[in-house]
Scaffold this motif. Structure first.
Motif, mmCIF file in Angstrom:
data_model
loop_
_atom_site.group_PDB
_atom_site.id
_atom_site.type_symbol
_atom_site.label_atom_id
_atom_site.label_comp_id
_atom_site.label_asym_id
_atom_site.label_seq_id
_atom_site.Cartn_x
_atom_site.Cartn_y
_atom_site.Cartn_z
ATOM 1 N N MET A 1 6.433 -12.624 8.871
ATOM 2 C CA MET A 1 7.105 -11.641 9.710
ATOM 3 C C MET A 1 8.396 -12.229 10.279
ATOM 4 O O MET A 1 8.405 -13.333 10.824
ATOM 5 C CB MET A 1 6.191 -11.196 10.865
ATOM 6 N N LEU A 2 9.477 -11.514 10.140
ATOM 7 C CA LEU A 2 10.760 -11.974 10.635
ATOM 8 C C LEU A 2 10.884 -11.668 12.131
ATOM 9 O O LEU A 2 10.731 -10.531 12.559
ATOM 10 C CB LEU A 2 11.887 -11.283 9.865
ATOM 11 N N ARG A 3 11.187 -12.715 12.940
ATOM 12 C CA ARG A 3 11.278 -12.532 14.390
ATOM 13 C C ARG A 3 12.617 -12.970 14.973
ATOM 14 O O ARG A 3 12.971 -12.586 16.075
ATOM 15 C CB ARG A 3 10.149 -13.303 15.066
ATOM 16 N N LEU A 4 13.347 -13.807 14.246
ATOM 17 C CA LEU A 4 14.627 -14.318 14.728
ATOM 18 C C LEU A 4 15.645 -14.305 13.592
ATOM 19 O O LEU A 4 15.346 -14.733 12.480
ATOM 20 C CB LEU A 4 14.465 -15.759 15.241
ATOM 21 N N VAL A 5 16.845 -13.831 13.893
ATOM 22 C CA VAL A 5 17.965 -13.918 12.950
ATOM 23 C C VAL A 5 19.136 -14.564 13.680
ATOM 24 O O VAL A 5 19.535 -14.123 14.765
ATOM 25 C CB VAL A 5 18.387 -12.538 12.426
ATOM 26 N N THR A 6 19.666 -15.621 13.099
ATOM 27 C CA THR A 6 20.873 -16.240 13.642
ATOM 28 C C THR A 6 21.992 -16.082 12.629
ATOM 29 O O THR A 6 21.764 -15.999 11.415
ATOM 30 C CB THR A 6 20.673 -17.736 13.961
ATOM 31 N N LEU A 7 23.208 -16.040 13.155
ATOM 32 C CA LEU A 7 24.365 -15.855 12.285
ATOM 33 C C LEU A 7 25.440 -16.892 12.586
ATOM 34 O O LEU A 7 25.704 -17.214 13.751
ATOM 35 C CB LEU A 7 24.962 -14.457 12.467
#
Length: 250
Positions: A1-7
């Motif tokens: 499950m995806l919980r964090l996205v950084t860019l």
């Protein structure tokens, strides 16, 4: 499950509104310097890498970002065969430090707002993780996108840069909620600092670059349609798939 996205920020979400050489030349003219913009751009790339290696993290633990950039500016004009005394170069440097502190020196890359809006709608933690100095917060505010981020993490603030695992681990810490590396995704344009750096820390990663095929060829990788794209808009459909793409190294 995806919980964090950084860019990543530079060349992922935003870019210079004009090439650095053109902006350096315009400010230089105000102080009587007539430098060739193309020579300045070429010199800037060389000098930036030189200072980045010799005094890392924009001088975070030594001279500070202001002096770091003053040195870059002076050496850039000198390398571009634009003679000037030290006092004039310092004045130009101070002016350029202020100039690049404002949003007008940059512009958002196409697809930035749709991508950030989609991420926000999914109730994910969102972070900016960038090899940048302390001006980044203010720049993001001026460009109208700071509110999308739960945190902003720079190499200057942490005194380390991507692809050092410390910066990815710090991002997990700032996100809170005991997010695991496998539940985090990093998006960026640099195949080493962003794409491979994140994967080596157990994260998912996406590469966004117009030069995907060339980057893969140069680094012995196979292009992967599930994690490599030429634009941010191509990433949007992938955000509904939280599986970890396969290891594509040859």
């Amino acid at each position: 499950m995806l919980r964090l996205v950084t860019l990543d920020v530079t060349n992922t979400l935003l870019k210079f509104s004009r090439p650095p050489g053109e902006q350096y030349a315009a400010i230089g003219q105000l102080y009587g310097l007539n430098a060739n913009p193309k020579k300045l751009s070429e010199a800037f790339r060389i000098i930036f890498k030189k200072h980045e290696k010799e005094v890392p993290f924009y001088g975070a633990s030594s001279i500070g970002w202001q002096n770091w950039w003053l040195n870059v500016v002076a050496d850039t004009f000198r390398k571009a065969d634009c003679p000037a005394d030290d006092d004039t170069l310092k004045k130009v440097g101070y002016h350029l430090n202020k100039h690049f502190s404002h949003g007008g020196a940059y512009e958002l890359i196409d697809g930035s707002i749709p991508l950030l809006t989609r991420l926000q709608s999914k109730s994910l933690k969102i972070g900016a993780v960038s090899n940048f100095d302390e001006r980044l917060d203010s720049i993001l505010i001026q460009l109208g996108i700071k509110h999308y981020f739960d945190f902003v993490l720079t190499s200057y603030s942490l005194n380390c840069a991507k692809p050092d695992p410390k910066i990815f681990n710090k991002a997990l810490e700032l996100a809170g909620n005991k997010i695991k590396p496998s539940e985090a995704l990093h998006i960026g344009d640099d195949i080493h600092c962003d794409y491979l750096g994140a994967r080596e820390c157990g994260w998912q990663s996406i590469l966004v670059s117009k030069n995907v095929r060339d980057l893969c060829q140069e680094n012995g990788l196979k292009p992967d349609a599930s994690s490599m794209f030429i634009s941010l808009r191509e990433v949007l459909p992938i955000l509904d798939d939280s599986t970890v793409p396969k290891d594509i190294r040859t």
